[in-house]
Scaffold this active site. Sequence first.
Site, short mmCIF file in Angstrom:
data_model
loop_
_atom_site.label_atom_id
_atom_site.label_comp_id
_atom_site.label_asym_id
_atom_site.label_seq_id
_atom_site.Cartn_x
_atom_site.Cartn_y
_atom_site.Cartn_z
N SER A 42 0.81 -1.22 0.00
CA SER A 42 0.00 0.00 0.00
C SER A 42 0.84 1.27 0.00
CB SER A 42 -0.96 -0.05 1.19
OG SER A 42 -1.84 1.03 1.16
N ASP B 29 -2.31 6.32 -3.39
CA ASP B 29 -1.22 5.61 -2.73
C ASP B 29 -0.79 4.44 -3.63
OD1 ASP B 29 -3.52 4.10 -2.32
OD2 ASP B 29 -2.78 3.25 -0.45
N ASP C 41 -1.37 1.28 -3.86
CA ASP C 41 -2.34 0.31 -4.41
C ASP C 41 -3.67 0.98 -4.78
OD1 ASP C 41 -3.06 0.67 -1.74
OD2 ASP C 41 -3.76 -1.39 -1.50
MG MG Z 1 -3.61 1.51 0.13
#
Ligand code: MG
Length: 455
Positions: free
Chosen positions: A99, A242, A244
Amino acid sequence: MITIQPLFGTNGIRGIVNEELNPEFITRIGEAIGTYFGSGDILLGYDARTSNSILSRAISAGLASTGTNVHEAGLAPTPALQYAVQNFKLDGAVIITASHNPPEYNGVKVVADDGIEIPREEEVIIEEIFSREKFSRRRWSELGVISKLSGVIETYKEAVKHHIDAAAIEKRHFKVVVDPANSVGSLVTPYLLRELGCEVTTINAHLDGHFPGRLPEPKPETLGKLSLAVNSLGADLGIAHDGDADRCIFVDEKGNICLGDRTGAIIIEYVLDRNPSSTVVTPISSSKMVEDIVRRRGSEIRWSKVGSTEVSRQMLKFGSIIGIEDNGGVFYGPHQPVRDGAMAALLMLEILAKRDKPLSELVASLPNYHIIKERLDCPNELKQKVLEDLLETTKSYNRTTIDGIKIFFDEGSLLIRPSGTEAIFRVYAEAEDERRAREIAELGMSLVEKALKLF
Ligand code: MG
């Protein structure tokens, strides 16, 4: 006696590649997850990190060795993979991503058949299988099949578009700058915006797991270039994801980087105006500002524990239409009750089109609170005892104890919470004027200090 090794944090398994997360460890994680799901059909996808080609193969091998069929989607945003689980009627998903963490990190998220990350009590089952090595390895003729699944990105894009007023956005020909952090957001958001008639400029949009443009967490320290680009191009909006692409931070037309709870509140206002008497979910750490705008519209706020899965599960429980987190997480129930960066971006464009006001004006119209954040050292082994004492001493206040203690005052609030990762207690105070916010913060600090002295 075998000790059960805790593997999962607030957002799955995380660690540094080839330190905590090496191929051998990840293969065993794959075996544990495969054993947990039984022989089923699992989606596998990942973000743009350098280690994903290694780790996805390792986890595939582990999963298939337990008879689980692995459907490889390849590079895709986390919300696209979550949507695909339901759309392609799969039994779950494994997502390789860290992430917002720096490039040397990677991680594993496990998603259930409803598209939401599995709850803590299910993670414990995987941890037990892993620690006891109770892997259900199959014989040679019963191994799972590893195959490719196509169409994940396209079907996701269509699903997101289905929930917005495309014609209203198309008419405006918005000028937008997108910064997807050199990761998977670049596969979706710029394309969606162009399909909606926007004039799109991208920065940091080529896939590169070294994250050469900026670190993957979208925050003021990493979004200076986006802010500059919005300003110099005279754009209507800047959008940052971000690593992902489940989070979305916005930059207004003046180049100001907006706080996630304020843009989230704008989305809540808009959704509630169209859906009166709804329920909104937000973590206990969110500002009272969010509660104010929900109550003003005659709707109900439901506080959740901190963590995106907590918000998702509460939304399902209360049939909630919208949830937000202050880190740029927007959960739009009619699409899917999970954090979704592209959905957040398109909702914001629809709002700019329908409200016919620039983002800076919408942000300025929200209630303002002074927020004071303090921290007090507390050894990890004392946290529970201190919390138990605080639960006693704060009994007379109007409070909720869903995650730490949140005390509500007419003109503000106080949150006291042990940190999940550091040996500290956090004290968040907020009030409409600064003097009162300071008073509330001091009350919080004195409560924790008194409790600490007892042990
Ligand atoms: Mg994320």
